[in-house]
Design a protein around this motif. Sequence first.
Motif, PDB file in Angstrom:
ATOM      1  N   GLY A   1       0.811  -1.210   0.000  1.00 39.24           N
ATOM      2  CA  GLY A   1       0.000   0.000   0.000  1.00 39.24           C
ATOM      3  C   GLY A   1       0.843   1.259   0.000  1.00 39.24           C
ATOM      4  O   GLY A   1       0.545   2.227  -0.706  1.00 39.24           O
ATOM      5  N   LEU A   2       1.918   1.257   0.776  1.00 37.94           N
ATOM      6  CA  LEU A   2       2.814   2.417   0.795  1.00 37.94           C
ATOM      7  C   LEU A   2       3.493   2.618  -0.558  1.00 37.94           C
ATOM      8  O   LEU A   2       3.674   3.754  -1.005  1.00 37.94           O
ATOM      9  N   LEU A   3       3.856   1.523  -1.205  1.00 31.75           N
ATOM     10  CA  LEU A   3       4.455   1.640  -2.544  1.00 31.75           C
ATOM     11  C   LEU A   3       3.464   2.217  -3.546  1.00 31.75           C
ATOM     12  O   LEU A   3       3.833   3.035  -4.397  1.00 31.75           O
ATOM     13  N   LEU A   4       2.198   1.822  -3.449  1.00 36.31           N
ATOM     14  CA  LEU A   4       1.189   2.382  -4.343  1.00 36.31           C
ATOM     15  C   LEU A   4       0.966   3.870  -4.079  1.00 36.31           C
ATOM     16  O   LEU A   4       0.786   4.656  -5.011  1.00 36.31           O
ATOM     17  N   ILE A   5       0.982   4.256  -2.815  1.00 33.33           N
ATOM     18  CA  ILE A   5       0.852   5.671  -2.475  1.00 33.33           C
ATOM     19  C   ILE A   5       2.015   6.467  -3.051  1.00 33.33           C
ATOM     20  O   ILE A   5       1.829   7.532  -3.649  1.00 33.33           O
ATOM     21  N   LEU A   6       3.232   5.958  -2.882  1.00 33.21           N
ATOM     22  CA  LEU A   6       4.402   6.656  -3.411  1.00 33.21           C
ATOM     23  C   LEU A   6       4.392   6.707  -4.934  1.00 33.21           C
ATOM     24  O   LEU A   6       4.800   7.711  -5.528  1.00 33.21           O
ATOM     25  N   LEU A   7       3.919   5.658  -5.574  1.00 33.04           N
ATOM     26  CA  LEU A   7       3.816   5.655  -7.032  1.00 33.04           C
ATOM     27  C   LEU A   7       2.818   6.711  -7.503  1.00 33.04           C
ATOM     28  O   LEU A   7       3.077   7.457  -8.447  1.00 33.04           O
ATOM     29  N   GLY A   8       1.678   6.786  -6.853  1.00 34.29           N
ATOM     30  CA  GLY A   8       0.692   7.808  -7.213  1.00 34.29           C
ATOM     31  C   GLY A   8       1.216   9.205  -6.996  1.00 34.29           C
ATOM     32  O   GLY A   8       0.977  10.112  -7.802  1.00 34.29           O
ATOM     33  N   TYR A   9       1.943   9.412  -5.906  1.00 32.01           N
ATOM     34  CA  TYR A   9       2.511  10.733  -5.631  1.00 32.01           C
ATOM     35  C   TYR A   9       3.584  11.084  -6.663  1.00 32.01           C
ATOM     36  O   TYR A   9       3.683  12.216  -7.109  1.00 32.01           O
ATOM     37  N   ALA A  10       4.359  10.093  -7.084  1.00 28.77           N
ATOM     38  CA  ALA A  10       5.367  10.330  -8.114  1.00 28.77           C
ATOM     39  C   ALA A  10       4.715  10.652  -9.456  1.00 28.77           C
ATOM     40  O   ALA A  10       5.186  11.519 -10.192  1.00 28.77           O
ATOM     41  N   LEU A  11       3.610   9.993  -9.771  1.00 30.69           N
ATOM     42  CA  LEU A  11       2.925  10.276 -11.031  1.00 30.69           C
ATOM     43  C   LEU A  11       2.280  11.654 -11.042  1.00 30.69           C
ATOM     44  O   LEU A  11       2.034  12.218 -12.106  1.00 30.69           O
ATOM     45  N   SER A  12       2.011  12.209  -9.870  1.00 24.78           N
ATOM     46  CA  SER A  12       1.437  13.558  -9.816  1.00 24.78           C
ATOM     47  C   SER A  12       2.509  14.622  -9.961  1.00 24.78           C
ATOM     48  O   SER A  12       2.199  15.799  -9.978  1.00 24.78           O
ATOM     49  N   GLY A  13       3.742  14.215 -10.074  1.00 25.51           N
ATOM     50  CA  GLY A  13       4.831  15.176 -10.205  1.00 25.51           C
ATOM     51  C   GLY A  13       5.312  15.674  -8.859  1.00 25.51           C
ATOM     52  O   GLY A  13       5.854  16.766  -8.767  1.00 25.51           O
ATOM     53  N   PHE A  14       5.107  14.907  -7.806  1.00 21.70           N
ATOM     54  CA  PHE A  14       5.489  15.260  -6.448  1.00 21.70           C
ATOM     55  C   PHE A  14       4.889  16.602  -6.039  1.00 21.70           C
ATOM     56  O   PHE A  14       5.533  17.421  -5.406  1.00 21.70           O
ATOM     57  N   SER A  15       3.645  16.827  -6.449  1.00 21.33           N
ATOM     58  CA  SER A  15       2.983  18.098  -6.179  1.00 21.33           C
ATOM     59  C   SER A  15       1.689  17.862  -5.412  1.00 21.33           C
ATOM     60  O   SER A  15       0.719  17.367  -5.972  1.00 21.33           O
ATOM     61  N   PRO A  16       1.641  18.264  -4.137  1.00 25.12           N
ATOM     62  CA  PRO A  16       0.389  18.117  -3.388  1.00 25.12           C
ATOM     63  C   PRO A  16      -0.707  19.037  -3.918  1.00 25.12           C
ATOM     64  O   PRO A  16      -1.892  18.801  -3.701  1.00 25.12           O
ATOM     65  N   ASP A  17      -0.321  20.085  -4.642  1.00 16.81           N
ATOM     66  CA  ASP A  17      -1.325  20.991  -5.212  1.00 16.81           C
ATOM     67  C   ASP A  17      -2.173  20.305  -6.275  1.00 16.81           C
ATOM     68  O   ASP A  17      -3.297  20.716  -6.526  1.00 16.81           O
ATOM     69  N   ARG A  18      -1.635  19.270  -6.900  1.00 20.78           N
ATOM     70  CA  ARG A  18      -2.402  18.547  -7.906  1.00 20.78           C
ATOM     71  C   ARG A  18      -3.605  17.853  -7.291  1.00 20.78           C
ATOM     72  O   ARG A  18      -4.595  17.600  -7.956  1.00 20.78           O
ATOM     73  N   TYR A  19      -3.535  17.538  -6.005  1.00 25.36           N
ATOM     74  CA  TYR A  19      -4.637  16.869  -5.318  1.00 25.36           C
ATOM     75  C   TYR A  19      -5.610  17.850  -4.693  1.00 25.36           C
ATOM     76  O   TYR A  19      -6.733  17.504  -4.394  1.00 25.36           O
ATOM     77  N   THR A  20      -5.180  19.085  -4.455  1.00 25.68           N
ATOM     78  CA  THR A  20      -6.050  20.052  -3.784  1.00 25.68           C
ATOM     79  C   THR A  20      -6.739  21.007  -4.738  1.00 25.68           C
ATOM     80  O   THR A  20      -7.634  21.724  -4.332  1.00 25.68           O
ATOM     81  N   ASP A  21      -6.342  21.052  -6.004  1.00 21.05           N
ATOM     82  CA  ASP A  21      -6.969  21.928  -6.994  1.00 21.05           C
ATOM     83  C   ASP A  21      -8.154  21.193  -7.610  1.00 21.05           C
ATOM     84  O   ASP A  21      -8.033  20.537  -8.633  1.00 21.05           O
TER      85      ASP A  21
END
Length: 53
Positions: free
Chosen positions: A18-38
């Motif tokens: 599960g942690l690997l999947l979370i990190l993969l998703g975060y990497a695919l977002s470009g390491f940008s938390p703003d991509r999830y909050t916009d």
Amino acid sequence: MKSKLLLPKVATYLISGGLLLILLGYALSGFSPDRYTDYDAHHWYNVINIYNE
């Protein structure tokens, strides 16, 4: 006695996966938390935009 050790081992594998999947998703977002909050431009499940130009 092996059955006592099986459950913690399986739980550890599932948590690690599960942690690997979370990190993969975060990497695919470009390491940008703003991509999830916009929420206006991107939904939480659509953080990758592919434009055909």
